[in-house]
Design a protein around this motif. Structure first.
Motif, PDB file in Angstrom:
ATOM      1  N   VAL A 274       0.824  -1.216   0.000  1.00 32.35           N
ATOM      2  CA  VAL A 274       0.000   0.000   0.000  1.00 32.35           C
ATOM      3  C   VAL A 274       0.853   1.258   0.000  1.00 32.35           C
ATOM      4  CG1 VAL A 274      -1.974  -1.136   1.098  1.00 32.35           C
ATOM      5  CG2 VAL A 274      -0.251   0.009   2.526  1.00 32.35           C
TER       6      VAL A 274
ATOM      7  N   LYS B 105      -0.263   4.196  -2.140  1.00 31.60           N
ATOM      8  CA  LYS B 105      -1.579   4.794  -1.915  1.00 31.60           C
ATOM      9  C   LYS B 105      -1.450   6.101  -1.148  1.00 31.60           C
ATOM     10  CE  LYS B 105      -4.612   0.754  -1.676  1.00 31.60           C
ATOM     11  NZ  LYS B 105      -5.609   0.118  -0.786  1.00 31.60           N
ATOM     12  N   ASP B 106      -2.418   6.986  -1.360  1.00 32.48           N
ATOM     13  CA  ASP B 106      -2.457   8.243  -0.626  1.00 32.48           C
ATOM     14  C   ASP B 106      -3.017   8.016   0.775  1.00 32.48           C
ATOM     15  OD1 ASP B 106      -1.492   9.763  -2.750  1.00 32.48           O
ATOM     16  OD2 ASP B 106      -3.506  10.086  -3.565  1.00 32.48           O
TER      17      ASP B 106
ATOM     18  N   ARG C 288      -3.106   4.655   4.730  1.00 32.77           N
ATOM     19  CA  ARG C 288      -3.124   4.219   3.331  1.00 32.77           C
ATOM     20  C   ARG C 288      -4.050   3.039   3.070  1.00 32.77           C
ATOM     21  NH1 ARG C 288       2.057   6.273   4.057  1.00 32.77           N
ATOM     22  NH2 ARG C 288       2.684   7.595   2.321  1.00 32.77           N
ATOM     23  N   THR C 289      -4.649   2.498   4.105  1.00 31.11           N
ATOM     24  CA  THR C 289      -5.545   1.361   3.938  1.00 31.11           C
ATOM     25  C   THR C 289      -6.681   1.457   4.941  1.00 31.11           C
ATOM     26  OG1 THR C 289      -5.600  -1.063   3.684  1.00 31.11           O
ATOM     27  CG2 THR C 289      -4.212  -0.176   5.451  1.00 31.11           C
TER      28      THR C 289
ATOM     29  N   GLY D 153     -10.484   6.459   1.110  1.00 28.54           N
ATOM     30  CA  GLY D 153      -9.713   5.751   0.099  1.00 28.54           C
ATOM     31  C   GLY D 153     -10.318   5.919  -1.282  1.00 28.54           C
ATOM     32  N   LYS D 154      -9.796   5.160  -2.248  1.00 26.02           N
ATOM     33  CA  LYS D 154     -10.278   5.329  -3.622  1.00 26.02           C
ATOM     34  C   LYS D 154     -11.692   4.799  -3.814  1.00 26.02           C
ATOM     35  CE  LYS D 154      -8.625   1.175  -5.946  1.00 26.02           C
ATOM     36  NZ  LYS D 154      -7.767   0.598  -6.945  1.00 26.02           N
TER      37      LYS D 154
END
Length: 159
Positions: free
Chosen positions: A21, A24-25, A109-110, A151-152
């Motif tokens: 991860v 990831k942002d 990030r998760t 998250g996305k």
């Protein structure tokens, strides 16, 4: 099959692995999970009257749920260790048991749905331990994610 339909914890060869991860942002993330303790009317009456022989079952369950959320990566093998910024465990006595709702929050990030699920399950297990002398058939039912945010994926709610 699209990437969204693939199991993320299984590599191309079918071996389990921890998802990377790092790309990831960091974003605010929140999850809500629920479940319930199914028990007897006798236990419900004792819970309402603070008469459980082992002590304050709801306080023990609430703390167990919070502790469970904090320990999630130690018991779920591929779960990322993340900084939890908030955990709440709400317990509501009903006519047939106790409804358990856990909310977890982070900026990472998760997601935090595994932490919310672990909080519910751990709170439920603590309740079973507290009431098993009175109701050895007490059980934990319907542990599930109700909502996750961030998250996305954005917002997801159980239909």
């Amino acid at each position: 099959m699209t990437d969204a339909q693939k199991l993320t914890h299984v590599d191309a060869a079918g071996a389990a692995h921890m998802v990377d991860v790092s790309g990831k942002d960091v974003s605010a993330r929140r999850a809500v999970a629920a479940g319930r303790l199914d028990t007897t009317a006798e236990v419900v009456a004792l819970l309402r009257g603070e008469g459980v022989p082992k002590g304050d079952a709801l306080a023990v369950a609430r703390l167990a749920g919070i502790m469970g959320a904090k320990r999630t990566p130690e018991i779920i093998p591929l779960c990322h260790p993340i900084g939890l910024h908030g955990v709440s465990v709400d317990l509501t006595i009903t006519d047939t048991g106790v409804d358990i709702v856990a909310t977890t929050k982070t900026a990472d990030r998760t997601g935090v749905e595994m932490e919310a699920l672990t909080a519910v399950a751990t709170a439920g297990l603590a309740l079973v331990d507290m009431v098993k002398a009175i109701d050895p058939a007490a059980s934990i039912e319907a542990v599930r994610v109700l909502r996750k945010e961030g998250g996305k994926t954005g917002l997801w709610e159980r239909p």
